[in-house]
Design a protein around this motif. Structure first.
Motif, PDB file in Angstrom:
ATOM      1  N   LEU A 299      18.887  37.757  62.537  1.00  0.00           N
ATOM      2  CA  LEU A 299      20.058  37.301  63.279  1.00  0.00           C
ATOM      3  C   LEU A 299      21.340  37.706  62.573  1.00  0.00           C
ATOM      4  CD1 LEU A 299      21.356  35.689  65.560  1.00  0.00           C
ATOM      5  CD2 LEU A 299      21.014  33.606  64.200  1.00  0.00           C
ATOM      6  N   SER A 300      21.370  37.554  61.255  1.00  0.00           N
ATOM      7  CA  SER A 300      22.563  37.929  60.497  1.00  0.00           C
ATOM      8  C   SER A 300      22.874  39.414  60.659  1.00  0.00           C
ATOM      9  CB  SER A 300      22.352  37.597  59.016  1.00  0.00           C
ATOM     10  OG  SER A 300      23.500  37.935  58.260  1.00  0.00           O
TER      11      SER A 300
ATOM     12  N   TRP B 298      23.308  32.390  58.360  1.00  0.00           N
ATOM     13  CA  TRP B 298      22.693  32.177  59.672  1.00  0.00           C
ATOM     14  C   TRP B 298      21.261  31.671  59.560  1.00  0.00           C
ATOM     15  CZ3 TRP B 298      25.482  32.266  64.022  1.00  0.00           C
ATOM     16  CH2 TRP B 298      26.738  32.894  63.978  1.00  0.00           C
ATOM     17  N   GLY B 299      20.673  31.757  58.368  1.00  0.00           N
ATOM     18  CA  GLY B 299      19.317  31.270  58.183  1.00  0.00           C
ATOM     19  C   GLY B 299      18.253  32.255  58.602  1.00  0.00           C
ATOM     20  N   SER B 300      18.650  33.441  59.013  1.00  0.00           N
ATOM     21  CA  SER B 300      17.699  34.473  59.451  1.00  0.00           C
ATOM     22  C   SER B 300      18.306  35.844  59.175  1.00  0.00           C
ATOM     23  CB  SER B 300      17.404  34.340  60.946  1.00  0.00           C
ATOM     24  OG  SER B 300      16.763  35.489  61.452  1.00  0.00           O
TER      25      SER B 300
ATOM     26  N   ASP C 242      22.290  37.795  54.027  1.00  0.00           N
ATOM     27  CA  ASP C 242      22.678  36.811  55.038  1.00  0.00           C
ATOM     28  C   ASP C 242      23.913  36.074  54.527  1.00  0.00           C
ATOM     29  OD1 ASP C 242      22.882  35.001  57.099  1.00  0.00           O
ATOM     30  OD2 ASP C 242      21.176  33.771  56.478  1.00  0.00           O
TER      31      ASP C 242
END
Length: 522
Positions: A246-247, A241-243, A237
């Protein structure tokens, strides 16, 4: 008054096209297809199956792109993210290309998506929808030209820095001038050597295959390899993005760039003999083999990446050059393989220009642009004025790099987004006809019962890809320097849509002749 002028123009257009003799050496099916669509044969049909396979393959340049455009996917997703995303994208692209191949078999025209939208969309929205898609197709293709020039420039600068790390070659003005040089050379090939394009595509297809094995064997035999568990399970990541999920989705830009543009063959269909049969086959085979080669090369490259941060911060700015030099310990070997990439990327740019010019020429033929009469002129069997327009727009877009490389990076993103939007609308129109139980046109490449499922799967994939095309590399909420990292593609895409609709409402709707109005149904 406007409707009267529109009707008079349409009548004149139909009369002139019916009266014009067919040119080229097409098959009987080509003649029937062109007559049904109300189109005059103006281009030479000098492409055959092998050369059009070469055209689509070299334009996508999938294994080359996995080496040159892997940084974004490695940053957002890591080795595992970019590998699994690329495999998933390839499978979805195969579904998408099958849908487009079927449409190309029904209506093999240089207009491609906007023509298909005109024929297959509901009559109430057919004209404005096909018009917007036409502008998006042209935007997607033309903005891809300076993006290819940027890849070529990065390779040349990377080899210079490899040989002389202290070399001063990275200034914005130097980069932009190099992009201009490659634009001039690739456009010159399309203008002065156009008749040799089919031959060149066949020859470069062989070089493309030889180059694949040259890189593959070099990396397989000479490189130290990272553990398989690390390669296939280590996600990154990098963007913060913290996920991980999602990244990884943000990193879709890498696999999308590796496979974007499968409609290129459709824009050359009026230069291909027996297009309604040979074009769908060529589109499918090219994407199949490109995917196999690209994924094989990407996995091989990722096995050579023991440290993602080290690769992303390479001294040359081109990770593959650093990796090849590290495994060969030879400047000569690295420069030979780097030059091979330059040659293949050069001809990929040539094919992008060819497809772009045909797309713009076809849209101008249907009066979609200002000054369409001039843009749609054919000289010596090629759309010379459309090539001039593509060169001018490409040069203007590349000139943005004099002031900011962020803006030019947005141009790369908007190329993906604009083409994906055209795929969404055109495939959506065919899917809607199937849902309504409406008859489709006769075709020699038929998806049969798989048609609707493939349409639905493709639409879901494209909608996700379209959304993530506008994501920046990293989130910048609350950051006072957010503009430096913001993906301006959404602004550029919106501006072009507004420009298209503004011209349409301001008078373009009275000039634009949607392709379906020229179609003969009897």
């Amino acid at each position: 008054m406007a409707m009267k002028e529109d009707s008079q123009y349409l009548a004149y257009e139909l009369q002139s096209r019916d009266a014009s003799p067919a040119r080229g050496s097409g098959s009987a099916n080509d003649t029937v297809d062109m007559a049904r669509m109300g189109k005059q044969q103006e281009l030479r049909r000098n492409f055959r199956f092998f050369s059009i396979v070469g055209f689509v393959t070299i334009l996508q340049a999938t294994w080359e792109s996995t080496l040159l455009a892997s940084s974004f996917g490695l940053y957002n997703g890591g080795t595992a993210g970019v590998i699994w995303c690329t495999i998933a994208v390839w499978l979805c692209i195969m579904a998408m290309i099958s849908c487009m191949a079927e449409m190309a078999s029904m209506a093999p025209t240089a207009g491609g998506q906007y023509h298909w939208v005109s024929e297959f969309s509901p009559p109430s929205v057919e004209k404005p929808l096909s018009y917007v898609v036409g502008w998006c197709c042209c935007l997607g293709w033309v903005s891809g030209i300076p993006a290819c020039g940027q890849l070529l420039t990065g390779l040349v600068q990377g080899m210079a820095l490899l040989l002389n790390p202290e070399a001063n070659v990275g200034a914005l003005w130097q980069t932009t001038l190099l992009i201009f040089l490659f634009l001039i050379l690739t456009f010159a090939f399309n203008i002065f050597l156009a008749k040799y394009l089919p031959l060149a595509e066949g020859v470069v297809l062989v070089v493309h295959t030889i180059g694949f094995f040259a890189f593959l064997l070099t990396l397989w035999v000479l490189s130290d390899h990272a553990p398989a568990k690390q390669v296939f399970t280590q996600f990154e990541d990098g963007g913060g993005w913290g996920s991980i999920g999602l990244s990884t989705l943000v990193g879709l830009s890498t696999p999308l760039w590796c496979f974007i543009g499968p409609d290129a063959g459709a824009h050359m269909s009026e230069e291909l003999k027996d297009a309604s049969l040979q074009l769908p086959r060529a589109m499918m085979w090219a994407t199949l083999f490109n995917g196999i080669m690209g994924i094989t090369m990407l996995i091989t490259f990722c096995f050579c990446v023991s440290n993602v941060d080290e690769v992303l911060n390479s001294a040359t700015g081109v990770p593959i050059l650093d990796v090849v030099y590290k495994v060969t310990d030879s400047y000569a070997a690295t420069c030979v393989l780097g030059t091979l990439l330059v040659i293949l990327t050069f001809f990929s740019t040539v094919t992008v220009i060819a497809a772009s010019s045909r797309q713009c020429w076809a849209f101008a033929r249907d009066r979609g642009f200002p000054f369409s009469s001039w843009i749609s002129q054919i000289q010596h069997g090629i759309p010379i004025n459309a090539l001039y327009v593509c060169f001018g727009v490409s040069a203007v877009l590349a000139a943005i790099n004099f002031g900011s490389d962020v803006a030019l990076n947005a141009i790369v993103s908007v190329s993906n987004a604009a083409l994906i939007f055209s795929y969404i609308v055109s495939i959506g129109c065919v899917g809607l006809k199937r849902l309504r139980g409406e008859a489709l046109l006769p075709r020699r490449f038929d998806l049969g019962r798989l048609g609707l499922p493939l349409n639905i799967v493709t639409m879901l994939f494209l909608l996700i890809s379209f959304v993530f095309s506008f994501f920046p590399v990293a989130p910048s909420v609350g950051d006072p320097t957010w503009a430096a990292d913001f993906n301006w593609a959404i602004v550029m895409f919106g501006a072009v849509i507004m420009l298209a609709m503004g011209y349409y409402l301001g008078g373009g709707k009275h000039k634009y002749v949607p392709p379906v109005r020229l179609v003969k149904n009897d």
